[in-house]
Scaffold this motif. Structure first.
Motif, PDB file in Angstrom:
ATOM      1  N   ILE A 114    -120.075  13.478 -17.988  1.00 47.12           N
ATOM      2  CA  ILE A 114    -119.754  13.192 -19.385  1.00 47.12           C
ATOM      3  C   ILE A 114    -118.331  12.654 -19.488  1.00 47.12           C
ATOM      4  N   LEU A 115    -118.191  11.575 -20.246  1.00 47.03           N
ATOM      5  CA  LEU A 115    -116.865  11.043 -20.573  1.00 47.03           C
ATOM      6  C   LEU A 115    -116.773  10.923 -22.084  1.00 47.03           C
ATOM      7  N   ASP A 116    -115.919  11.743 -22.676  1.00 49.66           N
ATOM      8  CA  ASP A 116    -115.719  11.751 -24.125  1.00 49.66           C
ATOM      9  C   ASP A 116    -114.443  10.967 -24.438  1.00 49.66           C
ATOM     10  N   ILE A 117    -114.592   9.857 -25.139  1.00 50.58           N
ATOM     11  CA  ILE A 117    -113.466   8.986 -25.491  1.00 50.58           C
ATOM     12  C   ILE A 117    -113.144   9.228 -26.962  1.00 50.58           C
ATOM     13  N   THR A 118    -112.065   9.932 -27.226  1.00 49.36           N
ATOM     14  CA  THR A 118    -111.794  10.384 -28.589  1.00 49.36           C
ATOM     15  C   THR A 118    -110.806   9.482 -29.322  1.00 49.36           C
ATOM     16  N   MET A 119    -110.804   9.637 -30.622  1.00 48.05           N
ATOM     17  CA  MET A 119    -109.789   9.009 -31.473  1.00 48.05           C
ATOM     18  C   MET A 119    -108.406   9.516 -31.075  1.00 48.05           C
ATOM     19  N   LYS A 167    -105.862   6.906 -27.705  1.00 48.06           N
ATOM     20  CA  LYS A 167    -104.590   6.552 -28.345  1.00 48.06           C
ATOM     21  C   LYS A 167    -104.764   5.479 -29.423  1.00 48.06           C
ATOM     22  N   THR A 168    -105.992   5.291 -29.872  1.00 49.54           N
ATOM     23  CA  THR A 168    -106.249   4.280 -30.896  1.00 49.54           C
ATOM     24  C   THR A 168    -107.400   4.730 -31.784  1.00 49.54           C
ATOM     25  N   LEU A 169    -107.904   3.826 -32.590  1.00 49.41           N
ATOM     26  CA  LEU A 169    -108.953   4.135 -33.553  1.00 49.41           C
ATOM     27  C   LEU A 169    -109.627   2.837 -33.990  1.00 49.41           C
ATOM     28  N   CYS A 170    -110.721   2.973 -34.685  1.00 47.99           N
ATOM     29  CA  CYS A 170    -111.458   1.850 -35.275  1.00 47.99           C
ATOM     30  C   CYS A 170    -111.848   0.787 -34.237  1.00 47.99           C
ATOM     31  N   GLY A 171    -111.499  -0.465 -34.475  1.00 50.47           N
ATOM     32  CA  GLY A 171    -111.972  -1.560 -33.641  1.00 50.47           C
ATOM     33  C   GLY A 171    -111.682  -1.406 -32.162  1.00 50.47           C
ATOM     34  N   PRO A 172    -110.409  -1.200 -31.757  1.00 47.46           N
ATOM     35  CA  PRO A 172    -110.124  -1.021 -30.338  1.00 47.46           C
ATOM     36  C   PRO A 172    -110.821   0.198 -29.735  1.00 47.46           C
ATOM     37  N   GLU A 226    -103.055  -2.315 -26.297  1.00 50.48           N
ATOM     38  CA  GLU A 226    -103.501  -2.203 -27.700  1.00 50.48           C
ATOM     39  C   GLU A 226    -102.337  -2.173 -28.675  1.00 50.48           C
ATOM     40  N   ILE A 227    -102.526  -2.787 -29.836  1.00 57.68           N
ATOM     41  CA  ILE A 227    -101.537  -2.750 -30.922  1.00 57.68           C
ATOM     42  C   ILE A 227    -102.279  -2.689 -32.246  1.00 57.68           C
ATOM     43  N   SER A 228    -101.779  -1.879 -33.169  1.00 61.00           N
ATOM     44  CA  SER A 228    -102.466  -1.672 -34.450  1.00 61.00           C
ATOM     45  C   SER A 228    -101.481  -1.672 -35.614  1.00 61.00           C
ATOM     46  N   PHE A 229    -101.866  -2.360 -36.688  1.00 64.35           N
ATOM     47  CA  PHE A 229    -101.100  -2.391 -37.928  1.00 64.35           C
ATOM     48  C   PHE A 229    -101.996  -1.943 -39.080  1.00 64.35           C
ATOM     49  N   LEU A 230    -101.379  -1.395 -40.111  1.00 61.36           N
ATOM     50  CA  LEU A 230    -102.114  -1.012 -41.312  1.00 61.36           C
ATOM     51  C   LEU A 230    -101.326  -1.423 -42.541  1.00 61.36           C
ATOM     52  N   VAL A 231    -102.011  -2.081 -43.468  1.00 62.53           N
ATOM     53  CA  VAL A 231    -101.413  -2.407 -44.762  1.00 62.53           C
ATOM     54  C   VAL A 231    -102.120  -1.558 -45.822  1.00 62.53           C
ATOM     55  N   PRO A 232    -101.500  -0.457 -46.245  1.00 60.02           N
ATOM     56  CA  PRO A 232    -102.115   0.385 -47.280  1.00 60.02           C
ATOM     57  C   PRO A 232    -101.765  -0.119 -48.668  1.00 60.02           C
ATOM     58  N   GLN A 252    -105.755  -5.157 -35.701  1.00 62.26           N
ATOM     59  CA  GLN A 252    -105.602  -4.552 -34.382  1.00 62.26           C
ATOM     60  C   GLN A 252    -105.978  -5.550 -33.291  1.00 62.26           C
ATOM     61  N   ALA A 253    -105.451  -5.334 -32.089  1.00 65.00           N
ATOM     62  CA  ALA A 253    -105.788  -6.195 -30.970  1.00 65.00           C
ATOM     63  C   ALA A 253    -105.774  -5.372 -29.685  1.00 65.00           C
ATOM     64  N   ILE A 254    -106.652  -5.755 -28.749  1.00 63.34           N
ATOM     65  CA  ILE A 254    -106.708  -5.099 -27.449  1.00 63.34           C
ATOM     66  C   ILE A 254    -107.277  -6.072 -26.435  1.00 63.34           C
TER      67      ILE A 254
END
Length: 288
Positions: A89-94, A123-128, A160-166, A283-285
């Motif tokens: 088992i390999l669990d890849i978490t947020m 170490k990331t979330l969503c798309g990546p 990986e790099i991630s930005f958020l515009v709230p 985001q980009a990876i």
């Protein structure tokens, strides 16, 4: 053939709904997803499976205040035990820090007490995060061991790099994902604050404040180029009912990274609860 499949060394890929997969969508790909949770008025719902983004938006418009939580340790433990008899088992978490999912997974692993379980912090979330899980499944299908897959994922995570515009900082502030000072930046009228995920993936930090969304994306692109991002990367633009800005970001990225793969995704209820309605993530990876 190398004999790994016959030796029952197949690796079952497990993750959570940070991948923006429902449990059924993940299962169709041979992946297991344990959903994050949305809590509204003391009632808990499974992200994407029991709560849709449209329903959550309606509740927010009714002045309901949603919150989110990681899957319970018991849910993770049950998922591990379901597959443990026949597979690694390999669990890849947020990302640890942005969620308690990684810590819960580690505790579940201790309870099961098996060296056949590997927990990996994306170490990331969503798309990546989705891209890493899909890549891990591909490598598993090729017969790689859990450790070999982890080694391959680790090099991808570094890119990986991630930005958020709230649009409403109150959501990030309630979730503790930005400091009081950073949340205050969002109060300025007619300005567009942009956050960047920290290098360790544990928090969001202030990146820039601009007059327009277009300028914010241009600043993101400049930062990505500074970090050697190029057209070999996959770009993800995720949004919470803000397709107009998502398409603006897509156009600007297409102009600067010719031929790059760009994926637009709607955000799940959990991320709407965290980032607020109309937020946009860029985001980009690079997947090897």
């Amino acid at each position: 053939m190398n004999g790994r499949k016959e030796d029952l060394n197949m690796v079952k890929i497990i993750s959570d709904s940070s991948t923006l997969y429902t449990t059924n969508e993940a299962a169709a790909k041979g992946i297991a997803v344990v959903p994050l949770n949305i809590v509204v008025d003391q009632s808990s719902y499974k992200d994407l499976d029991e709560m849709t983004s449209t329903k959550l938006l309606r509740l927010i418009q009714e002045k309901k205040i949603p919150s989110s939580s990681q899957p319970s340790i018991g849910e993770k433990q049950a998922c591990y035990e379901q597959y443990l008899e026949e597979e690694q088992i390999l669990d890849i978490t947020m990302a640890q820090g942005l969620s308690g999912t990684y810590d819960s997974a580690c505790m579940a692993k201790q309870l099961v007490d098996s060296d056949k379980i590997t927990v990996f912090n994306s170490k990331t979330l969503c798309g990546p995060h989705r891209a890493l899980v899909d890549y891990a499944k591909k490598l598993s299908d090729q017969g790689m061991s859990a450790q070999e897959i982890v080694d391959s994922l680790a090099s991808c995570v570094e890119t990986e790099i991630s930005f958020l515009v709230p649009r409403d900082f109150s959501f990030l502030k309630r979730g503790g994902r930005v400091s009081q000072l950073e949340a205050g930046v969002g109060g300025f009228l007619k300005l567009v604050p942009t956050m960047i995920k920290s290098a360790n993936g544990k928090r969001l930090e202030s990146f820039c404040v601009t007059k327009t969304f277009k300028k914010a994306v241009k600043n993101m692109i400049a930062e990505m180029k500074k970090r050697q991002v190029d057209s070999s990367y996959t770009f993800f633009i995720s949004h919470a009912f803000n397709e107009d800005d998502a398409l603006k970001a897509q156009t600007l990225i297409e102009e600067q990274f010719e031929g790059a793969r760009i994926v637009l995704l709607p955000l799940s209820p959990v991320f709407i609860a965290q980032g607020g309605p109309e937020c946009v993530a860029v985001q980009a990876i690079r997947i090897a």
